[in-house]
Design a protein around this motif. Sequence first.
Motif, PDB file in Angstrom:
ATOM      1  N   GLU A  79      19.458 -16.405 -49.481  1.00 38.29           N
ATOM      2  CA  GLU A  79      18.379 -17.373 -49.276  1.00 38.29           C
ATOM      3  C   GLU A  79      17.868 -17.278 -47.825  1.00 38.29           C
ATOM      4  O   GLU A  79      18.048 -18.173 -47.019  1.00 38.29           O
ATOM      5  N   TRP A  80      17.278 -16.133 -47.495  1.00 39.86           N
ATOM      6  CA  TRP A  80      16.549 -15.979 -46.233  1.00 39.86           C
ATOM      7  C   TRP A  80      17.361 -16.415 -45.008  1.00 39.86           C
ATOM      8  O   TRP A  80      17.058 -17.436 -44.382  1.00 39.86           O
ATOM      9  N   GLN A 114      16.131 -10.499 -51.852  1.00 39.79           N
ATOM     10  CA  GLN A 114      17.187 -11.488 -52.057  1.00 39.79           C
ATOM     11  C   GLN A 114      18.286 -11.008 -53.004  1.00 39.79           C
ATOM     12  O   GLN A 114      19.355 -11.609 -53.058  1.00 39.79           O
ATOM     13  N   HIS A 159       6.908 -10.126 -51.743  1.00 41.73           N
ATOM     14  CA  HIS A 159       7.682 -11.370 -51.690  1.00 41.73           C
ATOM     15  C   HIS A 159       8.334 -11.484 -50.316  1.00 41.73           C
ATOM     16  O   HIS A 159       9.480 -11.079 -50.108  1.00 41.73           O
ATOM     17  N   ASN A 209       3.582 -13.528 -52.978  1.00 40.71           N
ATOM     18  CA  ASN A 209       4.350 -14.741 -53.203  1.00 40.71           C
ATOM     19  C   ASN A 209       4.191 -15.706 -52.022  1.00 40.71           C
ATOM     20  O   ASN A 209       4.399 -15.312 -50.867  1.00 40.71           O
ATOM     21  N   GLU A 210       3.855 -16.935 -52.326  1.00 41.48           N
ATOM     22  CA  GLU A 210       3.778 -18.006 -51.325  1.00 41.48           C
ATOM     23  C   GLU A 210       3.108 -17.556 -50.032  1.00 41.48           C
ATOM     24  O   GLU A 210       3.715 -17.594 -48.950  1.00 41.48           O
ATOM     25  N   GLU A 244       7.969 -20.466 -60.082  1.00 39.46           N
ATOM     26  CA  GLU A 244       9.264 -20.895 -59.528  1.00 39.46           C
ATOM     27  C   GLU A 244       9.415 -22.396 -59.665  1.00 39.46           C
ATOM     28  O   GLU A 244       8.466 -23.148 -59.430  1.00 39.46           O
TER      29      GLU A 244
HETATM   30  C1  BGC Z   1      10.697 -18.567 -52.400  1.00 39.21           C
HETATM   31  C2  BGC Z   1      12.057 -18.017 -52.735  1.00 39.21           C
HETATM   32  C3  BGC Z   1      13.133 -18.965 -52.242  1.00 39.21           C
HETATM   33  C4  BGC Z   1      12.967 -20.283 -52.957  1.00 39.21           C
HETATM   34  C5  BGC Z   1      13.998 -21.336 -52.591  1.00 39.21           C
HETATM   35  C6  BGC Z   1      10.568 -20.045 -52.522  1.00 39.21           C
HETATM   36  O1  BGC Z   1      10.074 -20.539 -51.326  1.00 39.21           O
HETATM   37  O2  BGC Z   1       9.679 -17.852 -53.047  1.00 39.21           O
HETATM   38  O3  BGC Z   1      12.167 -16.744 -52.164  1.00 39.21           O
HETATM   39  O4  BGC Z   1      14.412 -18.449 -52.408  1.00 39.21           O
HETATM   40  O5  BGC Z   1      11.690 -20.822 -52.731  1.00 39.21           O
HETATM   41  O6  BGC Z   1      13.926 -21.682 -51.255  1.00 39.21           O
END
Ligand code: BGC
Length: 392
Positions: free
Chosen positions: A353-354, A18, A111, A155-156, A308
């Motif tokens: 943002e993905w 990102q 991530h 991550n997640e 986060e």
């Molecule tokens: C992720 C981040 C993402 C953020 C906001 C999380 O799901 O780890 O990569 O940018 O939330 O959407």
Amino acid sequence: MTLLPTRFVIGASTSAHQTEGNNVASDWWALEHADGSPMAASGDACDSFERWPQDMDIAAAAGLNAYRFSIEWARIEPAPGQWSAAAIDHYRRMVQGARERGLEPIVTLHHFTNPAWFARAGGWLAPDAVERFTAYVETVLPVLDAGVSRVVTINEPNMVAIMHRVLTGEVTLGSGLGGLLPLPHEGVRDVLIAAHGAARSLLRAHRGDLAVGWSVANQTVQWTAAGAEQGRAYRAAVEDVWLSAAVHDDFIGVQAYTRTVFDADGKVEPEAHVARTTTGWEYYPEALGESIRHTADLLPGVPILVTENGISTRSDEQRIAYTTGALQGLGACLDDGIDVRGYLHWSLLDNYEWGNWEPTFGLIAVDRTTFARTPKPSLAWLGEIARTGRMP
Ligand code: BGC
């Protein structure tokens, strides 16, 4: 007013894809550039591969004392078995650079992105996926030995298993009951849990003092009386199984932004007057405290690190208001004796943002042409909390 425990860290998070830019060997880059892809390209992102010293300078000058960032597997291993000594050295210098500035480097090993070759070979469903991942983890041990004491393996993982079904075209986002996230892919789930366990064993065998955990996308699931059965089932699959997999970990990463409410017909949309963030999520700062409490109930004895929490908004005043609410929830958890070790805001920078450049989660704005960094008032505000230990 809650005073923070002495060793409580306050900082911010980013991820490699990102922010770094030109992550050309990753599967996500390939998706961005596939014919007809609806995704915006990450391109140069925030150019943090070059500008990380400046990012850390700004964070440290503001008073933050921790920085969570990720190592990009596709840079470390751009082709199977081909390890980049320069990339290892790059991340080693980042770890040292963080320590030199008084920032604890909290490093995420995975991530969301994979090397493109790993994805082409079947990704997490390839028969040797766990071995491939642990070989990568073993290769980056010198990075961790440069000054890391807490490491997030994946991550997640719950989002990874959900996104697997979306990215393979099996389902679309929001296709779950009442516009929910679809449920995670069970095969991918089992492999991710195995990969996490294998990485944890390897890391602990290497260094007994390394704290190892993973971070779960908490959904703050709630329900009306009529929606209890559905809400519980959804939470079990999307969140609880992932939290429970951390029962032997040294900490659990909590990541909370908003909530999901159920009634008998599935997800309840917030009423029209309820504020939403620019990602369309309900404005709900209470999500953090509630997610911490749910996590602590499921994992008694496992320390919690908020890896986060944040808001996409064009109003920095709203960011401060949201984070004030979130930190008040966290403070109440501390007052009740829940073992929370730190708070890492998402995100240090406005970033990619993905597939989308619209959301602005950052404490620092980034000009997409000059890459100039402009700290927002929320950065100084959070830095002040870190410096004084006084919660809002
Ligand atoms: C992720 C981040 C993402 C953020 C906001 C999380 O799901 O780890 O990569 O940018 O939330 O959407």
